[in-house]
Design an enzyme around this catalytic site. Structure first.
Site, short mmCIF file in Angstrom:
data_model
loop_
_atom_site.label_atom_id
_atom_site.label_comp_id
_atom_site.label_asym_id
_atom_site.label_seq_id
_atom_site.Cartn_x
_atom_site.Cartn_y
_atom_site.Cartn_z
N GLY A 21 -12.20 -3.41 -3.37
CA GLY A 21 -11.23 -4.16 -4.00
C GLY A 21 -11.57 -5.39 -3.17
O GLY A 21 -11.82 -5.66 -2.52
N ARG B 2 -4.63 4.45 3.54
CA ARG B 2 -2.87 5.14 3.56
C ARG B 2 -3.76 6.39 4.89
O ARG B 2 -5.47 6.63 4.70
CB ARG B 2 -3.08 6.11 1.91
CG ARG B 2 -2.39 4.64 1.25
CD ARG B 2 -1.10 4.98 1.70
NE ARG B 2 0.05 4.71 0.54
CZ ARG B 2 0.22 2.79 0.59
NH1 ARG B 2 -1.04 1.86 1.53
NH2 ARG B 2 0.63 2.38 -0.03
N GLU C 245 4.68 9.78 7.17
CA GLU C 245 5.72 8.64 6.93
C GLU C 245 6.55 9.35 6.54
O GLU C 245 7.00 9.24 5.28
CB GLU C 245 4.68 7.18 6.36
CG GLU C 245 3.54 7.45 7.32
CD GLU C 245 3.04 5.69 7.07
OE1 GLU C 245 4.15 4.60 5.73
OE2 GLU C 245 2.26 4.98 7.15
N HIS D 293 2.66 -0.24 9.75
CA HIS D 293 2.31 -0.05 8.56
C HIS D 293 3.04 -1.45 8.05
O HIS D 293 3.43 -1.29 6.48
CB HIS D 293 2.99 1.22 7.55
CG HIS D 293 2.72 1.08 6.24
ND1 HIS D 293 2.51 2.67 5.30
CD2 HIS D 293 1.46 0.48 5.37
CE1 HIS D 293 2.23 2.31 4.12
NE2 HIS D 293 0.82 1.13 4.22
#
Length: 309
Positions: free
Chosen positions: A138, A220, A249, A273
């Site tokens: 992507g 992720r 998380e 993150h």
């Protein structure tokens, strides 16, 4: 500009659906952190809700089916932070290759010469000597490939469908998932979380990788079976992993990845993150969010709809 008669409710401390409904049950819009769960219960009990907007690219925590049933738009910020995440993926690659954490620790503890000698004798690789594989192609993976091209490595990818234009422009070669794992020195994951991709980084995949290989995940945490990754690092199935995301998380101290044996500590490089959270990315994302909110408030159709409304 936000209309003067609009009320903003900040929900960082509203940690349950009940708390959200009590404080903002009449809200027209939800602007949600990409890891914040927006449940069917919440959606069904907010009668004025017109739009749920993910702050980032991910929207797997939002019940998109419940929103669609009620005609509520769900939108994301597709591609808004692609450049930022691409830079961060390369940061993790270089940090692991150059043994950044270990070197920093040894210098701070008075062992600079020992570290230098040890690292040189073990061999310090360059990115240009590596075969790097991208899983998913992507916008983030494409930006990563563009930046990696300047370093000169061999680049391959796996995607559900081939991207011939990208292959030609970026010199990418297409490999099956199995061959990518077998051949590549660094494998970087750029996948959304779906039922098919959840747990894709597991014992079966890790067993295919070289013992010298590095794994990078800026996508992720749900992509990783964390216990399998722990075992792979302890048993030397792979050399290291760079992780910007974990699961769940906020990360808790009992997460297995935080409890590796001492001799494996430097095999993992964590960041909190933040891959896609640069100032420039936030400016772009927030502009899109507010443009969409204002559009929906006027009865217009927003961009980046992900639930088919």
């Amino acid at each position: 500009m936000i209309p003067a008669d609009w009320k903003l409710v900040f929900g960082e401390d509203l940690t349950t659906d009940e708390a959200v409904l009590k404080t903002a049950g009449d809200a027209d819009f939800i602007f949600a952190d990409a890891i914040r769960k927006i449940s069917k219960t919440l959606i069904d009990n907010m009668p004025n809700l017109k739009l749920i907007h993910s702050e980032g690219v991910g929207y797997n925590k939002i019940d998109i089916d419940a929103a669609k049933e009620k005609g509520i738009y769900v939108c994301n910020n597709t591609a808004a932070n692609s450049a930022a995440v691409a830079e961060h993926a390369i940061l993790l690659m270089l940090g692991l290759q150059r043994r950044l954490l270990e070197g920093d620790h040894m210098v701070r503890s008075g062992q600079q010469i020992q570290a230098k000698g040890s690292f040189i004798l073990d061999g310090i690789p360059e990115l240009r000597s590596c075969h790097i594989g991208l899983v998913g192609l992507g916008s983030i993976a494409l930006e990563t490939a563009k930046r990696l091209k300047a370093f000169g490595p061999k680049l391959s990818y796996f995607n559900r469908s081939r991207k011939n234009k990208a292959e030609d422009e970026l010199g990418l070669s297409y490999l099956s998932m199995e061959e990518l794992c077998k051949q590549c020195d660094i494998i970087s994951f750029h996948l959304p979380v779906t039922p098919e991709t959840t747990g894709i980084i597991n014992q079966k995949l890790l067993a295919l990788m070289k013992p010298t290989a590095l794994l990078i995940n800026t996508a992720r945490g749900e992509l990783v079976v964390q216990e399998d990754l722990v075992n792979a690092l302890i048993n030397g199935q792979i050399a290291g992993a760079g992780l910007d995301t974990m699961y769940p998380e906020p990360v808790t101290l009992d997460n297995p990845l935080l409890n590796l044996p001492e001799d494996c500590h430097y095999k993992l490089l964590f960041t909190p993150h933040i891959a896609g959270t640069t100032r420039q990315a936030f400016e772009k994302m927030h502009k899109t969010v507010w443009t969409n909110i204002l559009a929906v408030s006027k009865g217009e159709i927003p961009i980046n709809i992900v639930n088919g409304v």
